[in-house]
Design a protein around this motif. Structure first.
Motif, PDB file in Angstrom:
ATOM      1  N   ILE A 229      -4.912  56.759  43.684  1.00  0.00           N
ATOM      2  CA  ILE A 229      -5.719  55.557  43.865  1.00  0.00           C
ATOM      3  C   ILE A 229      -5.457  54.689  42.640  1.00  0.00           C
ATOM      4  CG2 ILE A 229      -8.073  54.666  44.081  1.00  0.00           C
ATOM      5  CD1 ILE A 229      -8.771  57.473  45.331  1.00  0.00           C
ATOM      6  N   GLN A 230      -4.918  53.505  42.871  1.00  0.00           N
ATOM      7  CA  GLN A 230      -4.451  52.651  41.783  1.00  0.00           C
ATOM      8  C   GLN A 230      -5.397  51.491  41.496  1.00  0.00           C
ATOM      9  OE1 GLN A 230      -1.909  52.730  39.667  1.00  0.00           O
ATOM     10  NE2 GLN A 230      -1.083  54.627  40.471  1.00  0.00           N
ATOM     11  N   THR A 231      -5.746  51.337  40.237  1.00  0.00           N
ATOM     12  CA  THR A 231      -6.515  50.158  39.808  1.00  0.00           C
ATOM     13  C   THR A 231      -5.578  49.009  39.449  1.00  0.00           C
ATOM     14  OG1 THR A 231      -6.545  50.944  37.523  1.00  0.00           O
ATOM     15  CG2 THR A 231      -8.405  51.573  38.924  1.00  0.00           C
ATOM     16  N   SER A 232      -4.310  49.307  39.292  1.00  0.00           N
ATOM     17  CA  SER A 232      -3.335  48.292  38.875  1.00  0.00           C
ATOM     18  C   SER A 232      -3.213  47.157  39.884  1.00  0.00           C
ATOM     19  CB  SER A 232      -1.964  48.932  38.631  1.00  0.00           C
ATOM     20  OG  SER A 232      -1.547  49.653  39.768  1.00  0.00           O
ATOM     21  N   TYR A 233      -3.483  47.417  41.157  1.00  0.00           N
ATOM     22  CA  TYR A 233      -3.349  46.364  42.170  1.00  0.00           C
ATOM     23  C   TYR A 233      -4.470  45.337  42.090  1.00  0.00           C
ATOM     24  CZ  TYR A 233       0.642  48.828  43.757  1.00  0.00           C
ATOM     25  OH  TYR A 233       1.879  49.405  43.779  1.00  0.00           O
ATOM     26  N   ALA A 234      -5.623  45.722  41.556  1.00  0.00           N
ATOM     27  CA  ALA A 234      -6.698  44.751  41.335  1.00  0.00           C
ATOM     28  C   ALA A 234      -6.261  43.737  40.282  1.00  0.00           C
ATOM     29  CB  ALA A 234      -7.979  45.464  40.901  1.00  0.00           C
ATOM     30  N   PHE A 235      -5.629  44.231  39.219  1.00  0.00           N
ATOM     31  CA  PHE A 235      -5.119  43.340  38.177  1.00  0.00           C
ATOM     32  C   PHE A 235      -3.963  42.495  38.718  1.00  0.00           C
ATOM     33  CE2 PHE A 235      -2.228  42.430  34.647  1.00  0.00           C
ATOM     34  CZ  PHE A 235      -3.084  41.676  33.854  1.00  0.00           C
ATOM     35  N   LEU A 236      -3.074  43.106  39.496  1.00  0.00           N
ATOM     36  CA  LEU A 236      -1.964  42.369  40.108  1.00  0.00           C
ATOM     37  C   LEU A 236      -2.503  41.231  40.967  1.00  0.00           C
ATOM     38  CD1 LEU A 236       1.026  41.944  40.853  1.00  0.00           C
ATOM     39  CD2 LEU A 236       0.724  43.682  42.636  1.00  0.00           C
ATOM     40  N   ALA A 237      -3.540  41.495  41.742  1.00  0.00           N
ATOM     41  CA  ALA A 237      -4.128  40.460  42.594  1.00  0.00           C
ATOM     42  C   ALA A 237      -4.671  39.303  41.757  1.00  0.00           C
ATOM     43  CB  ALA A 237      -5.228  41.065  43.462  1.00  0.00           C
TER      44      ALA A 237
ATOM     45  N   ILE B 171      -3.245  35.401  41.849  1.00  0.00           N
ATOM     46  CA  ILE B 171      -4.104  34.254  42.145  1.00  0.00           C
ATOM     47  C   ILE B 171      -4.055  33.241  41.001  1.00  0.00           C
ATOM     48  CG2 ILE B 171      -6.516  33.520  42.431  1.00  0.00           C
ATOM     49  CD1 ILE B 171      -5.235  34.711  44.998  1.00  0.00           C
ATOM     50  N   VAL B 172      -3.986  33.701  39.778  1.00  0.00           N
ATOM     51  CA  VAL B 172      -3.957  32.791  38.626  1.00  0.00           C
ATOM     52  C   VAL B 172      -2.594  32.131  38.462  1.00  0.00           C
ATOM     53  CG1 VAL B 172      -4.179  32.643  36.101  1.00  0.00           C
ATOM     54  CG2 VAL B 172      -5.806  34.020  37.417  1.00  0.00           C
ATOM     55  N   PHE B 173      -1.504  32.894  38.636  1.00  0.00           N
ATOM     56  CA  PHE B 173      -0.169  32.383  38.315  1.00  0.00           C
ATOM     57  C   PHE B 173       0.739  32.151  39.522  1.00  0.00           C
ATOM     58  CE2 PHE B 173      -1.662  34.296  34.380  1.00  0.00           C
ATOM     59  CZ  PHE B 173      -1.442  33.254  33.498  1.00  0.00           C
ATOM     60  N   GLY B 174       0.313  32.517  40.724  1.00  0.00           N
ATOM     61  CA  GLY B 174       1.071  32.224  41.922  1.00  0.00           C
ATOM     62  C   GLY B 174       1.968  33.339  42.414  1.00  0.00           C
TER      63      GLY B 174
ATOM     64  N   SER C  62       5.183  46.605  46.107  1.00  0.00           N
ATOM     65  CA  SER C  62       4.355  46.029  45.042  1.00  0.00           C
ATOM     66  C   SER C  62       4.708  44.564  44.822  1.00  0.00           C
ATOM     67  CB  SER C  62       4.534  46.816  43.743  1.00  0.00           C
ATOM     68  OG  SER C  62       3.980  48.103  43.876  1.00  0.00           O
ATOM     69  N   ALA C  63       5.993  44.253  44.848  1.00  0.00           N
ATOM     70  CA  ALA C  63       6.433  42.856  44.718  1.00  0.00           C
ATOM     71  C   ALA C  63       5.945  42.031  45.909  1.00  0.00           C
ATOM     72  CB  ALA C  63       7.956  42.790  44.604  1.00  0.00           C
ATOM     73  N   LEU C  64       6.077  42.587  47.105  1.00  0.00           N
ATOM     74  CA  LEU C  64       5.640  41.885  48.315  1.00  0.00           C
ATOM     75  C   LEU C  64       4.142  41.612  48.288  1.00  0.00           C
ATOM     76  CD1 LEU C  64       6.278  40.852  51.217  1.00  0.00           C
ATOM     77  CD2 LEU C  64       5.757  43.177  52.009  1.00  0.00           C
ATOM     78  N   VAL C  65       3.357  42.605  47.904  1.00  0.00           N
ATOM     79  CA  VAL C  65       1.902  42.443  47.840  1.00  0.00           C
ATOM     80  C   VAL C  65       1.534  41.363  46.819  1.00  0.00           C
ATOM     81  CG1 VAL C  65      -0.257  43.588  47.128  1.00  0.00           C
ATOM     82  CG2 VAL C  65       1.310  44.730  48.717  1.00  0.00           C
ATOM     83  N   GLY C  66       2.159  41.396  45.637  1.00  0.00           N
ATOM     84  CA  GLY C  66       1.897  40.361  44.628  1.00  0.00           C
ATOM     85  C   GLY C  66       2.271  38.979  45.135  1.00  0.00           C
ATOM     86  N   PHE C  67       3.404  38.893  45.828  1.00  0.00           N
ATOM     87  CA  PHE C  67       3.858  37.606  46.373  1.00  0.00           C
ATOM     88  C   PHE C  67       2.888  37.090  47.436  1.00  0.00           C
ATOM     89  CE2 PHE C  67       6.192  35.038  49.446  1.00  0.00           C
ATOM     90  CZ  PHE C  67       6.757  34.081  48.618  1.00  0.00           C
ATOM     91  N   LEU C  68       2.546  37.937  48.389  1.00  0.00           N
ATOM     92  CA  LEU C  68       1.678  37.502  49.490  1.00  0.00           C
ATOM     93  C   LEU C  68       0.284  37.101  49.003  1.00  0.00           C
ATOM     94  CD1 LEU C  68       2.671  40.065  52.281  1.00  0.00           C
ATOM     95  CD2 LEU C  68       3.325  37.644  52.111  1.00  0.00           C
ATOM     96  N   ILE C  69      -0.279  37.853  48.084  1.00  0.00           N
ATOM     97  CA  ILE C  69      -1.589  37.474  47.534  1.00  0.00           C
ATOM     98  C   ILE C  69      -1.455  36.159  46.773  1.00  0.00           C
ATOM     99  CG2 ILE C  69      -3.419  38.098  45.898  1.00  0.00           C
ATOM    100  CD1 ILE C  69      -2.942  41.048  46.739  1.00  0.00           C
TER     101      ILE C  69
ATOM    102  N   ALA D 226      -3.040  31.342  46.084  1.00  0.00           N
ATOM    103  CA  ALA D 226      -3.476  30.794  44.784  1.00  0.00           C
ATOM    104  C   ALA D 226      -3.949  29.346  44.898  1.00  0.00           C
ATOM    105  CB  ALA D 226      -2.349  30.919  43.758  1.00  0.00           C
ATOM    106  N   LYS D 227      -3.202  28.501  45.591  1.00  0.00           N
ATOM    107  CA  LYS D 227      -3.585  27.085  45.693  1.00  0.00           C
ATOM    108  C   LYS D 227      -4.861  26.911  46.502  1.00  0.00           C
ATOM    109  CE  LYS D 227       0.808  24.964  44.770  1.00  0.00           C
ATOM    110  NZ  LYS D 227       2.073  24.532  45.294  1.00  0.00           N
ATOM    111  N   LYS D 228      -5.014  27.690  47.561  1.00  0.00           N
ATOM    112  CA  LYS D 228      -6.212  27.584  48.395  1.00  0.00           C
ATOM    113  C   LYS D 228      -7.457  28.034  47.618  1.00  0.00           C
ATOM    114  CE  LYS D 228      -8.022  28.353  52.957  1.00  0.00           C
ATOM    115  NZ  LYS D 228      -8.620  27.070  53.117  1.00  0.00           N
ATOM    116  N   ILE D 229      -7.316  29.095  46.845  1.00  0.00           N
ATOM    117  CA  ILE D 229      -8.460  29.599  46.073  1.00  0.00           C
ATOM    118  C   ILE D 229      -8.717  28.731  44.848  1.00  0.00           C
ATOM    119  CG2 ILE D 229      -9.262  31.566  44.696  1.00  0.00           C
ATOM    120  CD1 ILE D 229      -7.995  33.329  46.926  1.00  0.00           C
ATOM    121  N   ASN D 230      -7.660  28.230  44.223  1.00  0.00           N
ATOM    122  CA  ASN D 230      -7.777  27.318  43.075  1.00  0.00           C
ATOM    123  C   ASN D 230      -8.783  27.826  42.046  1.00  0.00           C
ATOM    124  OD1 ASN D 230      -7.477  25.138  41.374  1.00  0.00           O
ATOM    125  ND2 ASN D 230      -8.692  23.740  42.632  1.00  0.00           N
ATOM    126  N   ILE D 231      -8.510  28.974  41.503  1.00  0.00           N
ATOM    127  CA  ILE D 231      -9.404  29.632  40.544  1.00  0.00           C
ATOM    128  C   ILE D 231      -9.644  28.793  39.297  1.00  0.00           C
ATOM    129  CG2 ILE D 231      -7.571  30.961  39.398  1.00  0.00           C
ATOM    130  CD1 ILE D 231     -10.947  32.456  40.206  1.00  0.00           C
TER     131      ILE D 231
END
Length: 185
Positions: free
Chosen positions: A39-47, A51-54, A85-92, A96-101
């Motif tokens: 169970i990885q916590t790293s994907y929460a940080f990746l997400a 969202i912040v950097f695209g 992992s690359a695909l998940v980071g890309f898709l999330i 980024a623009k829609k959420i506009n954090i």
């Protein structure tokens, strides 16, 4: 690399993001009953970083972080999961623009959007792409890799849904909101 114009800030974020991904994957992973799956916590940080950097930064952080973690931890790289992992980071990161954090306005609709996107991204990656690549690249048995993919996907959806949402809300609170400064009289 002319078509990818990354700012110095984004390049630094990719390096730091990959390093944090490695640290979390190595030291903040929770053992699971499914062989070769944690169970990885790293994907929460990746997400959060996606969202912040695209999407490009999200993809590179996932790719570099996962590949280096595999190399350091196991002595070899399991490329099918690195690609996911690359695909998940890309898709999330596409959200980024829609959420506009950076606006500092992170209401319920944006949190729901984030979680719908992350669940879809993880579902595509872990339920389909990872098992199929495991079969194609490594000739792994289908029943084994689909169980691993299912467990990884569901556990990542939960950790990103909880920890990722908390990180996103906390980060959003650090951003200044429009008209948040008022002149004192």
């Amino acid at each position: 690399m002319g078509f990818l114009k990354l700012s110095i800030k984004t390049i630094v974020a990719i390096g730091i993001g990959a390093a944090v991904f490695i640290i979390l994957a190595k030291f903040a992973a929770i053992p699971s009953p499914v062989p070769n799956t944690t169970i990885q916590t790293s994907y929460a940080f990746l997400a959060l970083m996606a969202i912040v950097f695209g999407p490009v930064a999200g993809a590179l952080i996932g790719f570099i972080g996962h590949a280096l973690n595999d190399a350091i931890s196991y002595g070899s790289v399991w490329w099918s999961w690195v690609v996911v992992s690359a695909l998940v980071g890309f898709l999330i990161g596409l959200a980024a623009k829609k959420i506009n954090i950076e606006s500092g306005k992170l209401g319920t609709n944006k949190i729901v959007t984030f979680n719908i996107v992350q669940v879809l991204a993880q579902g595509i990656g872990w339920f389909l792409v990872a098992p199929l690549l495991d079969i194609l690249i490594y000739a792994e048995p289908a029943n084994k890799v689909f169980v691993q993919g299912l467990f990884a996907g569901v556990s990542n959806m939960i950790t990103v849904g909880i920890i990722g949402t908390i990180l996103l809300v906390a980060y959003g609170k650090t951003r200044s909101q429009g008209n948040s400064l008022h002149r004192e009289m």
